[in-house]
Design a protein around this motif. Sequence first.
Motif, PDB file in Angstrom:
ATOM      1  N   PHE A 199       0.839  -1.204   0.000  1.00  0.00           N
ATOM      2  CA  PHE A 199       0.000   0.000   0.000  1.00  0.00           C
ATOM      3  C   PHE A 199       0.869   1.248   0.000  1.00  0.00           C
ATOM      4  O   PHE A 199       0.603   2.201  -0.729  1.00  0.00           O
ATOM      5  CB  PHE A 199      -0.921  -0.012   1.219  1.00  0.00           C
ATOM      6  CG  PHE A 199      -1.758   1.242   1.346  1.00  0.00           C
ATOM      7  CD1 PHE A 199      -2.921   1.391   0.610  1.00  0.00           C
ATOM      8  CD2 PHE A 199      -1.367   2.266   2.196  1.00  0.00           C
ATOM      9  CE1 PHE A 199      -3.683   2.548   0.707  1.00  0.00           C
ATOM     10  CE2 PHE A 199      -2.120   3.427   2.310  1.00  0.00           C
ATOM     11  CZ  PHE A 199      -3.277   3.569   1.555  1.00  0.00           C
ATOM     12  N   LYS A 200       1.917   1.231   0.817  1.00  0.00           N
ATOM     13  CA  LYS A 200       2.814   2.387   0.897  1.00  0.00           C
ATOM     14  C   LYS A 200       3.518   2.616  -0.442  1.00  0.00           C
ATOM     15  O   LYS A 200       3.639   3.752  -0.903  1.00  0.00           O
ATOM     16  CB  LYS A 200       3.846   2.170   1.992  1.00  0.00           C
ATOM     17  CG  LYS A 200       4.785   3.352   2.207  1.00  0.00           C
ATOM     18  CD  LYS A 200       5.763   3.086   3.339  1.00  0.00           C
ATOM     19  CE  LYS A 200       6.719   4.263   3.512  1.00  0.00           C
ATOM     20  NZ  LYS A 200       7.707   4.010   4.596  1.00  0.00           N
ATOM     21  N   TYR A 203       1.882   6.755  -6.738  1.00  0.00           N
ATOM     22  CA  TYR A 203       0.786   7.664  -7.093  1.00  0.00           C
ATOM     23  C   TYR A 203       1.191   9.117  -6.855  1.00  0.00           C
ATOM     24  O   TYR A 203       0.945   9.989  -7.691  1.00  0.00           O
ATOM     25  CB  TYR A 203      -0.452   7.315  -6.274  1.00  0.00           C
ATOM     26  CG  TYR A 203      -1.619   8.258  -6.468  1.00  0.00           C
ATOM     27  CD1 TYR A 203      -2.228   8.384  -7.710  1.00  0.00           C
ATOM     28  CD2 TYR A 203      -2.110   9.014  -5.398  1.00  0.00           C
ATOM     29  CE1 TYR A 203      -3.303   9.252  -7.892  1.00  0.00           C
ATOM     30  CE2 TYR A 203      -3.178   9.885  -5.578  1.00  0.00           C
ATOM     31  CZ  TYR A 203      -3.770   9.997  -6.817  1.00  0.00           C
ATOM     32  OH  TYR A 203      -4.824  10.855  -7.003  1.00  0.00           O
ATOM     33  N   ASP A 204       1.826   9.382  -5.712  1.00  0.00           N
ATOM     34  CA  ASP A 204       2.277  10.745  -5.405  1.00  0.00           C
ATOM     35  C   ASP A 204       3.308  11.231  -6.428  1.00  0.00           C
ATOM     36  O   ASP A 204       3.271  12.379  -6.870  1.00  0.00           O
ATOM     37  CB  ASP A 204       2.884  10.801  -4.003  1.00  0.00           C
ATOM     38  CG  ASP A 204       1.837  10.685  -2.909  1.00  0.00           C
ATOM     39  OD1 ASP A 204       0.638  10.842  -3.221  1.00  0.00           O
ATOM     40  OD2 ASP A 204       2.212  10.438  -1.749  1.00  0.00           O
ATOM     41  N   ARG A 258      -4.647  21.969  -8.134  1.00  0.00           N
ATOM     42  CA  ARG A 258      -5.721  21.138  -8.686  1.00  0.00           C
ATOM     43  C   ARG A 258      -5.191  19.776  -9.104  1.00  0.00           C
ATOM     44  O   ARG A 258      -5.825  18.740  -8.847  1.00  0.00           O
ATOM     45  CB  ARG A 258      -6.377  21.848  -9.875  1.00  0.00           C
ATOM     46  CG  ARG A 258      -7.290  23.016  -9.477  1.00  0.00           C
ATOM     47  CD  ARG A 258      -8.110  23.511 -10.657  1.00  0.00           C
ATOM     48  NE  ARG A 258      -7.266  24.103 -11.696  1.00  0.00           N
ATOM     49  CZ  ARG A 258      -6.875  25.378 -11.694  1.00  0.00           C
ATOM     50  NH1 ARG A 258      -7.237  26.189 -10.708  1.00  0.00           N
ATOM     51  NH2 ARG A 258      -6.132  25.856 -12.683  1.00  0.00           N
ATOM     52  N   LYS A 259      -4.028  19.747  -9.742  1.00  0.00           N
ATOM     53  CA  LYS A 259      -3.445  18.475 -10.190  1.00  0.00           C
ATOM     54  C   LYS A 259      -3.030  17.599  -9.003  1.00  0.00           C
ATOM     55  O   LYS A 259      -3.138  16.373  -9.055  1.00  0.00           O
ATOM     56  CB  LYS A 259      -2.231  18.738 -11.078  1.00  0.00           C
ATOM     57  CG  LYS A 259      -2.564  19.348 -12.431  1.00  0.00           C
ATOM     58  CD  LYS A 259      -1.303  19.610 -13.239  1.00  0.00           C
ATOM     59  CE  LYS A 259      -1.607  20.267 -14.582  1.00  0.00           C
ATOM     60  NZ  LYS A 259      -0.367  20.545 -15.354  1.00  0.00           N
ATOM     61  N   LEU A 260      -2.547  18.246  -7.951  1.00  0.00           N
ATOM     62  CA  LEU A 260      -2.074  17.505  -6.783  1.00  0.00           C
ATOM     63  C   LEU A 260      -3.183  17.243  -5.772  1.00  0.00           C
ATOM     64  O   LEU A 260      -2.978  16.503  -4.809  1.00  0.00           O
ATOM     65  CB  LEU A 260      -0.941  18.277  -6.090  1.00  0.00           C
ATOM     66  CG  LEU A 260       0.331  18.507  -6.912  1.00  0.00           C
ATOM     67  CD1 LEU A 260       1.308  19.386  -6.119  1.00  0.00           C
ATOM     68  CD2 LEU A 260       0.987  17.179  -7.272  1.00  0.00           C
ATOM     69  N   LEU A 312       7.345  13.190  -0.395  1.00  0.00           N
ATOM     70  CA  LEU A 312       7.901  12.818  -1.691  1.00  0.00           C
ATOM     71  C   LEU A 312       9.430  12.727  -1.606  1.00  0.00           C
ATOM     72  O   LEU A 312      10.026  11.785  -2.135  1.00  0.00           O
ATOM     73  CB  LEU A 312       7.501  13.856  -2.734  1.00  0.00           C
ATOM     74  CG  LEU A 312       7.638  13.447  -4.210  1.00  0.00           C
ATOM     75  CD1 LEU A 312       6.670  12.325  -4.534  1.00  0.00           C
ATOM     76  CD2 LEU A 312       7.367  14.647  -5.109  1.00  0.00           C
ATOM     77  N   LYS A 313      10.042  13.659  -0.929  1.00  0.00           N
ATOM     78  CA  LYS A 313      11.499  13.657  -0.771  1.00  0.00           C
ATOM     79  C   LYS A 313      11.941  12.456   0.041  1.00  0.00           C
ATOM     80  O   LYS A 313      12.943  11.803  -0.267  1.00  0.00           O
ATOM     81  CB  LYS A 313      11.961  14.943  -0.104  1.00  0.00           C
ATOM     82  CG  LYS A 313      13.478  15.077  -0.009  1.00  0.00           C
ATOM     83  CD  LYS A 313      13.863  16.422   0.602  1.00  0.00           C
ATOM     84  CE  LYS A 313      15.386  16.547   0.693  1.00  0.00           C
ATOM     85  NZ  LYS A 313      15.785  17.858   1.300  1.00  0.00           N
TER      86      LYS A 313
END
Length: 206
Positions: A129-130, A136-137, A184-186, A201-202
């Motif tokens: 899941f992670k 996805y991110d 909006r995209k994120l 993310l980093k």
Amino acid sequence: MTLGECIYIVDDNEMTSQSLAFFCESLGYETKVWNDPEEFLETYPTLDKIGCIVLDVRMPKKNGLEVFAELKEQKNKLPVIFLTGHGEVRMAVHALKDGAFDFLLKSPEEKELIDVIERALRLSSDLKFKDDQMAYDQKRFDSLTEREKDVVVLVGKGMMNKNIADVLQISEKTVQQHRGSACRKLNLINAVEIADFLRKLKGNQR
């Protein structure tokens, strides 16, 4: 039990491995068995289901610790459960310190075996899941234009639109447009959410 889980058994003793596979299948799990650890390592990159690896410590061609070391080199994320004899407990404890999930003495009690396998499968599911969330991110971030990324990164550092405009040498209105499009995209709302998103993310990229 989750659909698609598999228990991967690596043990040179055919009788032991088949007995373990039969027991696991009686609980509703899919199993795959290798009596040759080298064949398992060749097949490992193609494994595509969440699950766990049950790995015998003492095998003639390549012992369990050697197999475990090679799995680590391949960035294995499947929990590894060692099967060990009484004289190999010290080796198994060393493997635990090196990242193995757990170890079981041969022949384990059914309740103990079930408990360890269920915990390992829960961990495998959580890790999957992670990983999916990380992918996805990253996909969301990659969907941004280069200028939108520039703006988002500066927003994440706590900069105001006016300061961002000065740094990027564009108008404040243009910054607002890029920021709005990126949000909006994120699917993010404010600077706090942007900073948290970039921090995760980093961390995922390390």
